[in-house]
Write a protein that holds these residues in place. Sequence first.
Motif, PDB file in Angstrom:
ATOM      1  N   GLY A  92     -27.543  42.991  21.702  1.00 12.35           N
ATOM      2  CA  GLY A  92     -28.182  44.029  20.899  1.00 12.35           C
ATOM      3  C   GLY A  92     -27.201  44.701  19.958  1.00 12.35           C
ATOM      4  O   GLY A  92     -27.535  45.001  18.805  1.00 12.35           O
ATOM      5  N   ALA A  93     -25.979  44.915  20.457  1.00 13.13           N
ATOM      6  CA  ALA A  93     -24.952  45.524  19.603  1.00 13.13           C
ATOM      7  C   ALA A  93     -24.636  44.615  18.420  1.00 13.13           C
ATOM      8  O   ALA A  93     -24.462  45.085  17.283  1.00 13.13           O
ATOM      9  CB  ALA A  93     -23.700  45.802  20.430  1.00 13.13           C
ATOM     10  N   VAL A  94     -24.558  43.305  18.656  1.00 10.35           N
ATOM     11  CA  VAL A  94     -24.322  42.343  17.568  1.00 10.35           C
ATOM     12  C   VAL A  94     -25.483  42.385  16.579  1.00 10.35           C
ATOM     13  O   VAL A  94     -25.286  42.430  15.352  1.00 10.35           O
ATOM     14  CB  VAL A  94     -24.142  40.916  18.133  1.00 10.35           C
ATOM     15  CG1 VAL A  94     -24.044  39.900  16.990  1.00 10.35           C
ATOM     16  CG2 VAL A  94     -22.906  40.843  19.024  1.00 10.35           C
ATOM     17  N   ALA A  95     -26.716  42.382  17.103  1.00  8.15           N
ATOM     18  CA  ALA A  95     -27.902  42.390  16.246  1.00  8.15           C
ATOM     19  C   ALA A  95     -27.954  43.649  15.397  1.00  8.15           C
ATOM     20  O   ALA A  95     -28.265  43.595  14.198  1.00  8.15           O
ATOM     21  CB  ALA A  95     -29.162  42.271  17.102  1.00  8.15           C
ATOM     22  N   CYS A 135     -20.079  33.701  21.093  1.00  9.64           N
ATOM     23  CA  CYS A 135     -20.348  34.096  19.706  1.00  9.64           C
ATOM     24  C   CYS A 135     -19.952  32.961  18.764  1.00  9.64           C
ATOM     25  O   CYS A 135     -18.944  32.275  18.992  1.00  9.64           O
ATOM     26  CB  CYS A 135     -19.553  35.354  19.333  1.00  9.64           C
ATOM     27  SG  CYS A 135     -20.245  36.865  19.981  1.00  9.64           S
ATOM     28  N   SER A 136     -20.734  32.775  17.723  1.00 11.28           N
ATOM     29  CA  SER A 136     -20.396  31.767  16.727  1.00 11.28           C
ATOM     30  C   SER A 136     -19.491  32.378  15.665  1.00 11.28           C
ATOM     31  O   SER A 136     -19.315  33.603  15.588  1.00 11.28           O
ATOM     32  CB  SER A 136     -21.668  31.214  16.073  1.00 11.28           C
ATOM     33  OG  SER A 136     -22.176  32.141  15.122  1.00 11.28           O
ATOM     34  N   GLN A 137     -18.933  31.523  14.809  1.00 12.07           N
ATOM     35  CA  GLN A 137     -18.065  31.989  13.730  1.00 12.07           C
ATOM     36  C   GLN A 137     -18.844  32.743  12.661  1.00 12.07           C
ATOM     37  O   GLN A 137     -18.240  33.376  11.791  1.00 12.07           O
ATOM     38  CB  GLN A 137     -17.335  30.790  13.111  1.00 12.07           C
ATOM     39  CG  GLN A 137     -16.334  30.136  14.056  1.00 12.07           C
ATOM     40  CD  GLN A 137     -15.260  31.115  14.516  1.00 12.07           C
ATOM     41  OE1 GLN A 137     -14.666  31.834  13.707  1.00 12.07           O
ATOM     42  NE2 GLN A 137     -15.000  31.139  15.819  1.00 12.07           N
ATOM     43  N   ARG A 138     -20.172  32.680  12.715  1.00 10.03           N
ATOM     44  CA  ARG A 138     -20.974  33.428  11.743  1.00 10.03           C
ATOM     45  C   ARG A 138     -20.959  34.930  12.021  1.00 10.03           C
ATOM     46  O   ARG A 138     -21.344  35.723  11.165  1.00 10.03           O
ATOM     47  CB  ARG A 138     -22.420  32.915  11.742  1.00 10.03           C
ATOM     48  CG  ARG A 138     -22.579  31.491  11.207  1.00 10.03           C
ATOM     49  CD  ARG A 138     -24.045  31.127  11.070  1.00 10.03           C
ATOM     50  NE  ARG A 138     -24.209  29.796  10.481  1.00 10.03           N
ATOM     51  CZ  ARG A 138     -24.279  28.682  11.190  1.00 10.03           C
ATOM     52  NH1 ARG A 138     -24.190  28.745  12.517  1.00 10.03           N
ATOM     53  NH2 ARG A 138     -24.424  27.505  10.599  1.00 10.03           N
ATOM     54  N   VAL A 139     -20.544  35.299  13.208  1.00  8.34           N
ATOM     55  CA  VAL A 139     -20.437  36.719  13.539  1.00  8.34           C
ATOM     56  C   VAL A 139     -19.122  37.239  12.959  1.00  8.34           C
ATOM     57  O   VAL A 139     -18.056  36.669  13.231  1.00  8.34           O
ATOM     58  CB  VAL A 139     -20.475  36.935  15.067  1.00  8.34           C
ATOM     59  CG1 VAL A 139     -20.286  38.407  15.408  1.00  8.34           C
ATOM     60  CG2 VAL A 139     -21.789  36.419  15.645  1.00  8.34           C
ATOM     61  N   PRO A 140     -19.142  38.292  12.137  1.00  7.35           N
ATOM     62  CA  PRO A 140     -17.911  38.812  11.529  1.00  7.35           C
ATOM     63  C   PRO A 140     -16.853  39.157  12.569  1.00  7.35           C
ATOM     64  O   PRO A 140     -17.175  39.516  13.710  1.00  7.35           O
ATOM     65  CB  PRO A 140     -18.400  40.076  10.798  1.00  7.35           C
ATOM     66  CG  PRO A 140     -19.851  39.834  10.549  1.00  7.35           C
ATOM     67  CD  PRO A 140     -20.333  39.039  11.717  1.00  7.35           C
ATOM     68  N   ALA A 141     -15.596  39.039  12.163  1.00  9.30           N
ATOM     69  CA  ALA A 141     -14.477  39.260  13.077  1.00  9.30           C
ATOM     70  C   ALA A 141     -14.528  40.647  13.712  1.00  9.30           C
ATOM     71  O   ALA A 141     -14.259  40.812  14.909  1.00  9.30           O
ATOM     72  CB  ALA A 141     -13.157  39.056  12.337  1.00  9.30           C
ATOM     73  N   ARG A 142     -14.903  41.661  12.911  1.00  8.93           N
ATOM     74  CA  ARG A 142     -14.934  43.023  13.450  1.00  8.93           C
ATOM     75  C   ARG A 142     -15.995  43.148  14.547  1.00  8.93           C
ATOM     76  O   ARG A 142     -15.814  43.874  15.530  1.00  8.93           O
ATOM     77  CB  ARG A 142     -15.212  44.037  12.339  1.00  8.93           C
ATOM     78  CG  ARG A 142     -16.532  43.812  11.610  1.00  8.93           C
ATOM     79  CD  ARG A 142     -16.745  44.799  10.470  1.00  8.93           C
ATOM     80  NE  ARG A 142     -17.973  44.510   9.740  1.00  8.93           N
ATOM     81  CZ  ARG A 142     -19.182  44.856  10.142  1.00  8.93           C
ATOM     82  NH1 ARG A 142     -19.305  45.529  11.282  1.00  8.93           N
ATOM     83  NH2 ARG A 142     -20.253  44.557   9.429  1.00  8.93           N
ATOM     84  N   ARG A 150     -17.014  40.585  16.446  1.00  5.37           N
ATOM     85  CA  ARG A 150     -16.525  39.820  17.594  1.00  5.37           C
ATOM     86  C   ARG A 150     -15.531  40.643  18.399  1.00  5.37           C
ATOM     87  O   ARG A 150     -15.489  40.550  19.628  1.00  5.37           O
ATOM     88  CB  ARG A 150     -15.883  38.504  17.130  1.00  5.37           C
ATOM     89  CG  ARG A 150     -16.890  37.490  16.601  1.00  5.37           C
ATOM     90  CD  ARG A 150     -16.350  36.062  16.688  1.00  5.37           C
ATOM     91  NE  ARG A 150     -15.087  35.901  15.981  1.00  5.37           N
ATOM     92  CZ  ARG A 150     -14.979  35.599  14.691  1.00  5.37           C
ATOM     93  NH1 ARG A 150     -16.080  35.424  13.963  1.00  5.37           N
ATOM     94  NH2 ARG A 150     -13.804  35.466  14.121  1.00  5.37           N
ATOM     95  N   ARG A 151     -14.744  41.460  17.716  1.00  6.43           N
ATOM     96  CA  ARG A 151     -13.813  42.333  18.442  1.00  6.43           C
ATOM     97  C   ARG A 151     -14.582  43.344  19.297  1.00  6.43           C
ATOM     98  O   ARG A 151     -14.180  43.660  20.423  1.00  6.43           O
ATOM     99  CB  ARG A 151     -12.882  43.048  17.466  1.00  6.43           C
ATOM    100  CG  ARG A 151     -11.816  42.146  16.861  1.00  6.43           C
ATOM    101  CD  ARG A 151     -10.709  42.945  16.192  1.00  6.43           C
ATOM    102  NE  ARG A 151     -11.192  43.689  15.037  1.00  6.43           N
ATOM    103  CZ  ARG A 151     -11.230  43.206  13.794  1.00  6.43           C
ATOM    104  NH1 ARG A 151     -10.818  41.961  13.566  1.00  6.43           N
ATOM    105  NH2 ARG A 151     -11.664  43.934  12.794  1.00  6.43           N
ATOM    106  N   LEU A 152     -15.685  43.847  18.739  1.00  5.82           N
ATOM    107  CA  LEU A 152     -16.521  44.763  19.515  1.00  5.82           C
ATOM    108  C   LEU A 152     -17.106  44.052  20.726  1.00  5.82           C
ATOM    109  O   LEU A 152     -17.159  44.628  21.828  1.00  5.82           O
ATOM    110  CB  LEU A 152     -17.643  45.317  18.631  1.00  5.82           C
ATOM    111  CG  LEU A 152     -18.689  46.193  19.346  1.00  5.82           C
ATOM    112  CD1 LEU A 152     -18.038  47.453  19.910  1.00  5.82           C
ATOM    113  CD2 LEU A 152     -19.832  46.548  18.399  1.00  5.82           C
ATOM    114  N   VAL A 153     -17.539  42.792  20.529  1.00  8.32           N
ATOM    115  CA  VAL A 153     -18.076  42.013  21.644  1.00  8.32           C
ATOM    116  C   VAL A 153     -17.037  41.874  22.748  1.00  8.32           C
ATOM    117  O   VAL A 153     -17.337  42.079  23.940  1.00  8.32           O
ATOM    118  CB  VAL A 153     -18.535  40.622  21.161  1.00  8.32           C
ATOM    119  CG1 VAL A 153     -18.820  39.701  22.348  1.00  8.32           C
ATOM    120  CG2 VAL A 153     -19.768  40.738  20.275  1.00  8.32           C
ATOM    121  N   ASP A 154     -15.815  41.539  22.378  1.00  6.57           N
ATOM    122  CA  ASP A 154     -14.744  41.381  23.374  1.00  6.57           C
ATOM    123  C   ASP A 154     -14.490  42.687  24.121  1.00  6.57           C
ATOM    124  O   ASP A 154     -14.289  42.693  25.345  1.00  6.57           O
ATOM    125  CB  ASP A 154     -13.454  40.908  22.692  1.00  6.57           C
ATOM    126  CG  ASP A 154     -13.572  39.492  22.155  1.00  6.57           C
ATOM    127  OD1 ASP A 154     -14.460  38.751  22.621  1.00  6.57           O
ATOM    128  OD2 ASP A 154     -12.779  39.127  21.258  1.00  6.57           O
TER     129      ASP A 154
END
Length: 647
Positions: A402-405, A547-554, A556-560
Motif C-alpha cells: 500500500g505504501a508503494v501504491a 520489488c521490480s526495477q520499475r519502483v523508484p529507488a527512493r 525501494r528504500r522505504l520498502v526496505d
Amino acid sequence: MSTEDYLQAQKKGLRLTHALQSRGEDPTLPVLSEIVPELNRLTQVPLGLIQISLDQIEGTATRGRTTAFARNFMPLLDVDSEFALKWGILYDDVVENGLRDPVLAYEYYNRFYIIEGNKRVSVMRTLDAVTIEANVTRILPEPEDSERYRVYQEFLRFYADSGINFINFGREGSFERLYALLDKQPGDKWTADEISDLESCYHRFSQAYDARTGGKPPLPVGDAFLVYLDVFGYADSIGKTPSDFEKDIGKVWPEFVVAAANKPAVLLNQPGEKQQTFLSSMLHRPPQVLRCAFLYNRSPQSSAWTYWHELGRKALEKEFGARVETTFRENVKQKQAEAVIDSLAAEGYHVIFATSPVFLDACIRQSVAHPDVKILNCSLLASYHNVRSYYLRIYEAKFILGAVAGAMADNNLIGYIADYPIYGVPASINAFALGAQMTNPRARIVLEWSTIAESNPEEKLAQQGVHIISNRDISAPNMESRAFGLYHESDGFIHNLAMPVWNWEKLYQGIVRSILSGAWTDEANSNADRAMSYYMGMSTDAIDLLCSQRVPARVRRLVDLLHERIRAGAFLPFIGPILDQEGNLRVEADMALTPQEIIRMDYLAQNVIGRIPEIDELTDVAKVIVSLQGISAANPTKAKLPADIEG
C-alpha cells in the motif's frame, strides 16, 4: 405405595439440599414471580398442550409450597405427613395408569416454572421420565442488550419453524449452526419425522453425555451436542446408541474442554522447538522417518495457491533429507477429502497438511478416527484442539504494498481486487489502505471483489480511471496473465511493480522441527483448553516482498526500511488512530490491535471505497469458502458444495 419409594426420593432431595446449604446456596426451588417481579405486565403467549423436558423445569411460579421440595423436585417432608400420603397415591396411580393430567406451567427463556402440578413433576422425575405434558404459557421478556436475550430471540425463530423446545444453547449463533448441521434453512417448517429423529438423537446423546461426565459436564448438554455434530455430522449420528455416543464422547473430549473454556485460539508466532537432552530423548522418540502428506484442492500447475504450497513441500524434503518423506494428493474435491485423509493415515503418514479451509470438516472427523496422526488445516482460527490451523501474516506485506501504491499513484485512486470475504481479508485490505495513506494522505482505495458472480473487477476499475492495482498475490507456472501483485495497467499493458512472497517452507520446516524435538507435545499439554493456530510473518521470513526495477529507488528504500522495522517488531501496521468508513474511531491513538483483533476485522478503513459483499452475491465456490471462514459481515451460513464444483 412402597414407603421405600418415598424414602428413596426424599433421600435424594435431602442430599441435594444439604450440598447446596454447605456451599452457601439457596436450596429451595426458584420462584418465577420473584425472579421477574413485573411478571403480570409482560406479554403472555399461550402455547397450549406441549411436551416439555423435565430437565428444563426450573422451579415454581409462586412461592407456595416450595419448602416441600428440594431444588430437584424431590420431596422433603416427613414420610408420615399428609403430603407424603398424597404423593404416594399419585405415585401408585402413575405407575399403574400413567400420568393422565397435564401440569400447568409458564415458560420464561425456555425454562419452565410450574403453576400447578408440582407433585406430578416430582413423581415423574422419581420415575426417571424424560418429558411431561404441560399446558404452557410463554412469558416474553423485555428487550435488553444481553447475549441471553439475543440467544432467546434465536430460539423463538427456531421454535416457530420446528416447535422444538428441548435444546438450549448459551451462545449466539448456535441455532444458526444447528440449522446448517441439520441441512435445514430458517423458515422451513419441520415434519413430524424430522422432529422425532432429532429428539431421539438428542436424548440418546444426553444420556451418554450424562453417564460419561458423571453429572459434572464441562459444557451444557446442548452446547456439547453441537460440538459433537460438528465433528461427527448429524446423518451419521441419527442411528447411534447411547453406547456409541459414549465411546465417541471420549474421543472428542478435548473439543468439549476447548468449547467450555471459550478462550481465543492461541496464535503461535512460530512453532516451538526445544533442545534435546538425554532424558528428553528417552521420553520422546519420533519415528526415524517422519512421513508428511499434503492435500491440494487443485494442482500446482493450475493454482498459484497450490503452487506455493508445493514449493514449501519440496523445500521440506531438501531441508531434512532422509529424515522426512513427503507425498501429495492434488485436485482433491471437498467431498473426497475425508476418504483421502483416511487412506493416507492407513498408509502410515504421521503428519497431514490440508492446504485449504474447504478440507476443515474432513480434518476434524479424521482427527477423531486417527488420534495418532497430526492433522493441520490451512485456515484462520479453526477452534479445534485436535486440528491445528496455520496461516501467514500477509497483512504485513500488504501494508508495504500500500505504501508503494500510495507513492506511485498518479490520480490518488488505487485499485484493490479482493477474493473471499473471510477472516483475514479485511485486515489485508485495511493494511494496504493504511500503507497508502501513510505515503499519500489523499489516496483512496477502490475495492472490487473477484468472487462476486458475473462481475469483472478489472473492467470496473478501468472505467473509473484506476491504473495502480493490487490483485491476487501470486501466480502459477501455467498462468499467462501478469495481473498479480501490485501492478500498473495502461492501455491493456501490465507492468508489475511488487508482489508479496508466501514462504510456506518456513512454516512447514518449523512444524516438522517441533514434532521431531517434542515441542509439539509440550504445546498441546500447555494449551489443553485452547485451540492452536500458527500465524507466522516477517519476523520469521515466512512473509517477504519483491520489488521490480520499475519502483523508484527512493520508494525501494522505504520498502526496505518498513520491511526491517516490521520484521524486528519495531513498527506495527495497525496502530491508532484508525477510523472506519463511517468515521467511527476503531483504534484509539497510540493503541495497537492484537493479532486476534486483526484477524477478526469486519470493517473497512475510512479511505476505502467499496463494501464487503453478502454471501448470496458470491460464486458457488466462494460460498463454500465463506461458509467455513466467513466474517460476520458476510452473513455466513453453511453452504453445500454443488456436485459439479471442485473445492
